[in-house]
Design an enzyme around this catalytic site. Sequence first.
Site, PDB file in Angstrom:
ATOM      1  N   ASN A   1      32.858   5.619  76.063  1.00 43.05           N
ATOM      2  CA  ASN A   1      32.839   4.200  76.405  1.00 43.05           C
ATOM      3  C   ASN A   1      32.188   3.382  75.304  1.00 43.05           C
ATOM      4  OD1 ASN A   1      33.924   5.085  78.755  1.00 43.05           O
ATOM      5  ND2 ASN A   1      32.051   4.895  79.965  1.00 43.05           N
TER       6      ASN A   1
ATOM      7  N   HIS B   1      33.198   6.785  70.359  1.00 40.81           N
ATOM      8  CA  HIS B   1      34.250   5.808  70.036  1.00 40.81           C
ATOM      9  C   HIS B   1      33.672   4.464  69.585  1.00 40.81           C
ATOM     10  CE1 HIS B   1      37.459   8.079  72.628  1.00 40.81           C
ATOM     11  NE2 HIS B   1      37.226   8.650  71.470  1.00 40.81           N
TER      12      HIS B   1
ATOM     13  N   CYS C   1      30.565  -3.884  58.648  1.00 42.24           N
ATOM     14  CA  CYS C   1      31.040  -4.625  57.479  1.00 42.24           C
ATOM     15  C   CYS C   1      31.863  -3.693  56.607  1.00 42.24           C
ATOM     16  CB  CYS C   1      29.865  -5.191  56.685  1.00 42.24           C
ATOM     17  SG  CYS C   1      30.448  -6.047  55.200  1.00 42.24           S
TER      18      CYS C   1
ATOM     19  N   THR D   1      36.749  10.700  83.179  1.00 39.34           N
ATOM     20  CA  THR D   1      37.657  10.607  82.028  1.00 39.34           C
ATOM     21  C   THR D   1      38.966  11.307  82.365  1.00 39.34           C
ATOM     22  OG1 THR D   1      37.984  11.178  79.688  1.00 39.34           O
ATOM     23  CG2 THR D   1      36.472  12.595  80.941  1.00 39.34           C
ATOM     24  N   SER D   2      40.064  10.687  81.910  1.00 38.06           N
ATOM     25  CA  SER D   2      41.380  11.253  82.233  1.00 38.06           C
ATOM     26  C   SER D   2      41.670  12.497  81.403  1.00 38.06           C
ATOM     27  CB  SER D   2      42.475  10.209  81.980  1.00 38.06           C
ATOM     28  OG  SER D   2      42.429   9.782  80.636  1.00 38.06           O
TER      29      SER D   2
ATOM     30  N   ASN E   1      35.358  13.444  88.932  1.00 39.00           N
ATOM     31  CA  ASN E   1      36.327  12.374  88.705  1.00 39.00           C
ATOM     32  C   ASN E   1      36.840  11.857  90.053  1.00 39.00           C
ATOM     33  OD1 ASN E   1      37.464  11.144  86.265  1.00 39.00           O
ATOM     34  ND2 ASN E   1      39.441  11.646  87.143  1.00 39.00           N
TER      35      ASN E   1
ATOM     36  N   GLU F   1      39.801  11.381  91.030  1.00 42.22           N
ATOM     37  CA  GLU F   1      40.823  12.329  91.478  1.00 42.22           C
ATOM     38  C   GLU F   1      40.926  13.421  90.418  1.00 42.22           C
ATOM     39  OE1 GLU F   1      44.337   9.326  89.944  1.00 42.22           O
ATOM     40  OE2 GLU F   1      43.478   9.190  91.959  1.00 42.22           O
TER      41      GLU F   1
END
Length: 230
Positions: A88, A105, A113, A172-173, A197, A199
């Site tokens: 995230n 990420h 810069c 997380t998928s 998760n 699901e």
Amino acid sequence: MKVVVLTGAGISAESGVPTFRDADGLWEGYDPMQVATPEAFEADPALVQWFYDERRAALARVEPNAAHRALARLEESLGDDLLLVTQNVDDLHERGGSRRVLHMHGRLRAAWCTACDARHEWTGTLGDAPACSGCGVRALRPDIVWFGEMPYGMDDIHQALWEADLFVAIGTSGLVYPAAAFVHYAEAGGAETLELNLEASDGVGDFRRSRQGPATELVPAWVEELLAQP
Ligand code: OAD
């Protein structure tokens, strides 16, 4: 016990940050290739800066939830034996009390810069092309890892996965590499593996155990269990 936790968009969903791939997810209406690649930035910097400026501004309107706070409690107890890796780009882990978070990420609240390579904490906008406070050049971009770029901290993550006793993926998928392969590294190093998760993800079969439900319920319950172990 050495633990590696990987979090994804699902842990921030109940705080009001949209996930990427759920029905009302963030990519809905945006082609990732138009806003999340170096080529997109070159082709239309204004659009890309606007997209991330909006998301950075939206962070001010959300708060960490019980799942973020539970992971901060885990850090208090495990100290250096916990590596919290997040995909995230929000700052909800930090605001939930975690002190050491590896943002593989990148971060919305950071600017990079491309002229002098400096990184700056950033809460404002970048679309108006502000100058870098280090070198004065107007070459700041969001410090976000785009598709085709190398995620941050991979050596440290691989080392920790190899040494881990337990690897837990939360919200997380499991569709984006290299994070999707962490479970295999952990497994190869002999760690227990657990998916938490909403699901079962497509990759749930790679984990030895899994639990389904909202992160704000699953994560505090799991942390309490772990901390209660002798
Ligand atoms: P996704 O949107 O792909 O997946 C979110 C996952 O969270 C899904 O499996 C949902 O079922 C689950 N979920 C949703 N609500 C939840 C809740 N309340 N509790 C628990 N789980 C819930 O997001 P990520 O896997 O994080 O990369 O996506 C990975 C990367 O794809 C992102 O970091 C981003 C994107 O490309 C970059 O921007 C570089």
